[in-house]
Design an enzyme around this catalytic site. Structure first.
Site: not given
Ligand code: NOJ
Length: 753
Positions: A281
């Site tokens: 993530d």
């Molecule tokens: C953080 C989020 O937890 C995730 O779900 C998302 O895809 C990413 N950021 C990218 O924006």
């Protein structure tokens, strides 16, 4: 303006929508290995690094990094000219010409917005869920996005958690069925077609258990629970061919998912044979040191690479440290090679080497008729009628001369789209106010009063006017709930009742003496205990997306019948959380006679006098609305529940059948649900588990027999030693219209285990 790239770069565009539809897996493996053999360690680590774009401009450092082969993926750039230029630099100006994979959060639509995923889950309809993802993929692909970070399939049993909005609810079977439907919608049958994009199952794994629903908080999930509940939708997604998975921000039993070798390398790759790639993530590799698992970025890169995280999303721990870690023998070169092979395999499957560029002219316009109709149908099927006292709904436009539409969410094109709509365009939204005005035409006087600036407003100065308006008109529909900003990532709430002075507004409208109909737009289940008895009908519409208005209007006026079913339990009070339907029986279960009776307890009542069972003195043990609940304007009669056999072999199957009749005078949809209980297990088993469901459209008087076939494998679970097993013994099966269905049959599984 789109660059005329087909002319600038002859030969680069393929004429067909599919670049390598027939490329066999071993041909791809050969290409992966050939390319890998040519790569330097820096180029390999480049493939493992994802960089944030999104400025509609290419900074010099990014150009240089692309030329040097130090970027494998860019996220958040959605200007097609910039995307094509990024690809051109990677393909034409880097040594090996490896195309980029362009990522974006296309969570529930791109320009056209479907209901929030939790709303889509309320449709219990894999077909419409898949269609919504197909529309989103097509619109996103038209600007060069070829990878979405969806579906989010974290099992979500805590409505305080803002990200429950992005989830498919509390049940592992429903989340598996709908999550795989989304994967199919995004990826299609042919990942290399121009209008399909790679999906990403996230967040691997357990994020939904964040303590107290506070985002990013610690999770603790025993392994048996992990395997029987949380891993199931991910396993289903892996089997459905999802191209990528994302590790979670969360810290699972002391090891953050991004460093969790057991989860990623052992289970995902070892046990399941997942051959797509795993992305961290956002910055979650470097966050390992913030968690306190590592002391610095070098250690973080080491832990994540060894765990099996192939690509680092927006961080530079891999870029800065991985080469040295390999040199120092801390990370085996094979780990890097495996990661790069996983990423290249995805790029080959996407057809990016053959066709890295995007021509928007190959695509239909945004929000075309098909997209809007899909959004309308999804919204229609997602709305759950929680209550309909004295058949106050549907309204009849013929019998009304005036109607009051009151509340902060009747006419908010942006808010109805919900969370995670980076690209969603409110100009395509049709609000309930607009749709109702169109539907009733001149025959009905539609009177609108916002009454509250936002759902959180405590200013009650417009409430006198609201009450007077309700008294003057034939019926009042209140549009209440919460704005988009109150759910989603890092937007958890501790009190999940209607915010602000909304409950007071309900009371004032009730005082008008007219029927009170409430439509709730929200990103999560709300505790509605304080208003439920004050109102005659409740339609729970989630954040319904671009076409929420027409869907709600059609339901209010009976053009369509409500058919959504809750994908998550609605608690009476926050203190009941976690409350979900597949709880265990416990050694001291409550009985139907068990009620909340805190107000009736005698002074000095003896400790044992209240019954010693598992319940709350002030809330009882039942939810306000159960999983699977959802009313209709039609009536459905369930009868003749039969099993094909009373004894099923350990390697056999059983068919459970029921007759369902529409006894009403209208055509309507019903979602028929099958639940099973395994009475005695190697580990204690849930009271009920969803094992099948079917959405049917039944004409007046129509009767159908619904068959559910269950194999022994469908009844398997993980036992004490984490072995997957089906056990001989007694089972109960219920079929009906919610998890509280009463029609029950019994059967046995026989044989030696
Ligand atoms: C953080 C989020 O937890 C995730 O779900 C998302 O895809 C990413 N950021 C990218 O924006």
């Amino acid at each position: 303006m789109f660059l005329a790239l087909p002319f600038l770069l002859p030969g680069i565009f393929m004429s067909s929508m599919s670049a390598n539809a027939t490329a066999p897996a071993d041909a791809i493996e050969q290409r992966v290995n050939t390319l890998l053999a040519e790569m330097t360690i820096e180029e390999k680590i480049g493939q493992m690094s994802q960089v944030n774009g999104g400025d509609s401009y290419i900074h010099d450092y990014l150009r240089d990094a692309l030329r040097a082969g130090r970027v494998g993926s860019v996220l958040n750039e959605v200007d097609v000219n910039v995307v094509n230029e990024l690809q051109r630099i990677a393909v034409e100006e880097s040594r090996l010409g490896i195309p980029l994979i362009i990522g974006r959060d296309v969570i529930h639509g791109f320009k056209t917005v479907m209901p929030i995923p939790l709303g889509q889950a309320a449709t219990w309809n894999p077909v419409i869920v898949s269609s919504g993802a197909r529309v989103a993929a097509r619109e996103a692909a038209s600007v060069g996005v070829n990878w979405t970070f969806a579906p989010m399939i974290d099992i979500s049993r805590d409505p305080r958690w803002g990200r429950i909005a992005e989830s498919l609810g509390e049940d592992p079977y429903l989340a598996s069925e709908l999550g795989t439907a989304m994967v199919r919608g995004f990826q299609g049958d042919d990942l290399s077609a121009k209008d399909t994009i790679a999906a990403c199952a996230k967040h691997f794994v357990g994020y939904g258990e964040s303590e107290s629903g506070r985002d990013y908080a610690t999770t603790n999930i025993p392994e048996n629970e992990l395997r029987n509940v949380h891993l199931r939708p991910f396993h289903a997604a892996a089997k459905a061919g999802v191209m990528t998975m994302m590790t979670s921000f969360s810290d699972l039993d002391g090891v953050p998912a991004t460093a969790n070798e057991y989860l990623v390398n052992d289970i995902l790759r070892g046990e399941w044979g997942f051959d797509g790639f795993v992305v961290s993530d956002w910055d979650s590799v470097r966050q390992l040191s913030i968690h306190g698992l590592t002391a610095n970025d070098r250690e973080s890169a080491c832990e994540a690479a060894i765990a099996g995280v192939d690509m680092e999303m927006h961080g530079d721990a891999y870029l800065n440290h991985l080469a040295q870690l390999v040199d120092d023998g801390k990370v085996p070169l094979e780990a890097v090679d495996t990661a790069v092979a996983n990423i290249l395999r995805a790029k080959f499957r996407l057809g990016l080497f053959e066709n890295p560029y995007t021509d928007p002219n190959d695509f239909p316009p945004f929000a075309d008729a098909d997209a809007l109709e899909t959004a309308r149908e999804a919204a229609l099927q997602s709305v759950v009628m929680l209550k309909n006292e004295h058949h106050v709904l549907p309204l009849s436009a013929d019998q009304l001369s005036s109607i009051a539409l009151i509340g902060p969410l009747a006419d908010t094109p942006y808010e109805q789209l919900g969370t995670w709509i980076f690209d969603g365009d409110p100009r395509y939204s049709v609000t309930p106010l607009g749709a109702i005005e169109t539907l009733v035409g001149d025959g009905v006087d539609v009177r609108y009063l916002k009454a509250m600036e936002t759902s959180r407003s405590r200013d009650t100065s417009a409430f006198d006017e609201a009450e007077a308006l309700a008294a003057e008109t034939d019926a009042t529909v209140l549009f209440l709930g919460e704005e988009a900003i109150l759910s989603g990532e890092a937007h958890s709430r501790a009190d999940i009742s209607l915010p602000g002075a909304q409950a007071e507004l309900v009371g004032r409208i009730r005082a008008s003496g007219k029927p009170v109909i409430v439509v709730i737009l929200a990103g999560r289940p709300l505790t509605l205990t304080n208003i439920v008895d004050e109102v005659d009908a409740i339609l729970f519409a989630w954040h319904p997306g671009s076409m929420g208005g027409p869907a709600i209007a059609d339901l209010l006026f009976g053009i369509e019948s409500p058919s959504g079913k809750l994908p998550v339990t609605f608690p009476r009070m926050v203190g009941q959380i976690p409350i979900y339907y597949y709880q265990k029986n416990t050694g001291k279960p409550p009985s139907p006679e068990t009620i909340a009776h805190i107000d009736d307890i005698d002074a000095k009542a003896p400790q044992l006098s209240l019954g010693m069972t598992s319940f709350h003195l002030d809330a009882g043990y039942t939810p306000l609305f159960a999983f699977g609940h959802g009313l209709s304007y039609a009536y459905f009669n369930y009868e003749n529940l039969t099993t094909s056999t009373s004894e099923m072999a350990l390697d056999g199957s059983i068919t459970i059948s029921v007759d369902v009749t529409n006894t009403s005078g209208i055509t309507a949809d019903e979602v028929v649900q099958l639940y099973v209980r395994d009475l005695v297990g190697n580990v204690t088993r849930p009271l009920r588990e969803l094992k099948g469901f079917r959405r049917l459209t039944l004409a007046p008087g129509e009767r159908v027999t619904v068959d559910f076939e269950l194999t022994a494998d469908d009844l398997a679970f993980y036992g004490r030693k984490m072995q997957r097993m089906t056990e001989p013994g007694e089972f109960h099966a219920w079929v009906g219209s919610s998890s509280e269905a009463g029609l029950m049959a019994e059967f046995r599984i026989v044989g030696e285990r």
